[in-house]
Design an enzyme around this catalytic site. Sequence first.
Site, PDB file in Angstrom:
ATOM      1  N   LYS A 106       0.862  -1.198   0.000  1.00  0.00           N
ATOM      2  CA  LYS A 106       0.000   0.000   0.000  1.00  0.00           C
ATOM      3  C   LYS A 106       0.888   1.234   0.000  1.00  0.00           C
ATOM      4  CE  LYS A 106      -4.484   0.930   0.248  1.00  0.00           C
ATOM      5  NZ  LYS A 106      -5.593   0.109  -0.258  1.00  0.00           N
ATOM      6  N   GLY A 226     -20.123   7.053   3.596  1.00  0.00           N
ATOM      7  CA  GLY A 226     -19.142   7.267   2.522  1.00  0.00           C
ATOM      8  C   GLY A 226     -19.843   7.100   1.198  1.00  0.00           C
ATOM      9  N   GLY A 228     -18.455   7.608  -2.071  1.00  0.00           N
ATOM     10  CA  GLY A 228     -17.500   7.710  -3.181  1.00  0.00           C
ATOM     11  C   GLY A 228     -17.651   6.517  -4.087  1.00  0.00           C
ATOM     12  N   ALA A 230     -16.793   3.222  -3.802  1.00  0.00           N
ATOM     13  CA  ALA A 230     -17.362   2.006  -3.208  1.00  0.00           C
ATOM     14  C   ALA A 230     -18.800   2.242  -2.723  1.00  0.00           C
ATOM     15  CB  ALA A 230     -16.465   1.531  -2.065  1.00  0.00           C
ATOM     16  N   GLY A 231     -19.005   3.280  -1.916  1.00  0.00           N
ATOM     17  CA  GLY A 231     -20.303   3.517  -1.260  1.00  0.00           C
ATOM     18  C   GLY A 231     -21.424   3.883  -2.219  1.00  0.00           C
TER      19      GLY A 231
END
Length: 433
Positions: A106, A226, A228, A230-231
Site C-alpha cells: 500500500k 461514505g 465515493g 465504493a459507497g
Amino acid sequence: MMSQTNPHESAKELINEAADKVKLEPWIRKSLLNTHRELHVTFPVEMDDGSIKIFNGYRVQHNHMRGPFKGGIRYHWDVSLDEIRALATWMTIKCAVVNIPLGGGKGGVICNPKDMSKKELEMMTRGFVRRIYPIIGPQIDIPAPDVYTNAEVMGWIVDEYAKCIDKRGGKKYLGVVTGKPLDMGGSEGREEATAKGGMFVIKEVIKEKYVVGLDSLKNKKVVVQGFGNAGSIFARLAYEEGAKIIAVSDSKGAVINKNGLDIPKLIEHKERTMSVANCEGCSNTTNEDILCLECDILVPAALENAITMENADMIKAKVVLELANGPVSAKADKVLYKKGITVIPDVLANAGGVTASYFEWDQNLKNEHWTKKEVNKKLEKVMNENSKLVIETAKKHKVSTRIGAYILAIQRISEKAKNELDTNHYICLTDYL
Ligand code: NAD
C-alpha cells in the site's frame, strides 16, 4: 487505548488470533506481523503560485509469498506510516482470501487533494513515482487507486514510470498499475468491481442463510457511510435490487429518509454540489447518527475506525458489510460479535476491487481485452466460491466471519510459503527484491 484505534495494531491482533487457532508456524506468523519493506520519501513540488512544497509519501510492501505486492495509493491529510502498514497487511490477507496470486502492499501521500489543482496533483504524483519507481513494477509491486486517487492518477503513474525506467521513453509498462483508464489498458468493470463484489458477497450470505432474518434484499433497510466509488455504487446496486437505502453520508454531511432515498437523484445531487447534504426529499443528519440507526445492513464505505469502542454498543444493524478497509476496530469487532451482529470483513467484502485489478493485470500481461460480461462473470465466481469458504471456515472453527477469513488466508499463505521454501524460491525472490 492505542490498540483500539491504531489500525496496524488491529491488523496484528487479528493475525495472532487466527494464527493461534491453526497453530501457524512461528516464522510465518512473524513474517505476517512485520512488513517486508517500508519506503518513506520526501519530494518537492512546484505549486501553482510558484512556491515549492515538500510532500511526504510512503510505499509499504507487506508480503509477497503468494505473488507480487499489490495495493492502492491513497492521497489524504491523515495518511501515516501505521495506517499504510495496516492497509498493506490487509491486502496480503485479502488477496489470499480470494485466492489470487498476489501479495500485499500500500502507499500514500500526505496531502489535501481537495485544495490542490489538477496540475499540482499531477506534479505531486509524478514526483512520488520518481521516488518509488525502483521498488515497483509489473512483476514486483503493482499500485492501484484508493481514497482520493482515480484512473487519471493511474494514467500519470504509467507515464512517469515509463520515463523513469527508460529515459528515452516510448515503451509502455501497462502492468505497473491497475485501475487505469480504459484507453490506457484499464479493464472493463473495474470501477464498479468493489461494490459489485460486496453485492455478490451479501447475496451469498443470504443464500447460505447465514444471518437470521436476512432472506433477500427486497425492502431491507440499508445505511451507507461514505458516498465515493465504493459507497455510492453499492447504494445504487442495492437500490436496483429493491433495498431501501434510508441514510447515507460523506465527509461533508449526511442525509436520511426513513421511507428510502432516491439514490439516482442523490448521485446526481452529489455530482453537482460535491456533497450529499441538502438534497431535496431528505433531511440532513450527522455521520455519527446514521451509524447507530436501526437497519438490516450497515455499510461503512469511508475510512478506518468508523466503529470503535466509543460507538460499538450503539450499533443496531443485523449485518455490517465492510466496504471500507478497517472500519471496525479489533476490539469493537468483539463487541459486535457478542451482540450477535454479523460483520462481513473488509478482506472479503471489498475484495472485488483487487480481484478486478488482478484481471486487469492479467489482461495487460497477456495483451488481451475482456468484455464487461466476462469480467463480471469471473468476478462473481471468485466472490461466490470464496464467500462460501469463509462462511464454512468460520462455522468449522466457531469463530466470527472475520477470523474465519483470516484463518482461510493464513492457511493459503502458509501452504505457499512452505512449498516455496522447499524449492528455495521464496528466499531467492526475497534476496533479489
Ligand atoms: P472515494 O475517495 O471514492 O470515497 C470516499 C468517500 O468517503 C467520499 O464520499 C468521502 O466524502 C467519504 N468520507 C470521507 N471521510 C468521511 C467521514 N468521516 N464520514 C463519512 N464519509 C466520509 O474512496 P473509495 O475508493 O470509495 O474508498 C472508500 C473505502 O473503500 C476506503 O476505505 C478504501 O480503502 C476502500 N476500498 C476501496 C476500493 C475501491 O476499489 N475503490 C477497493 C477496496 C477498498
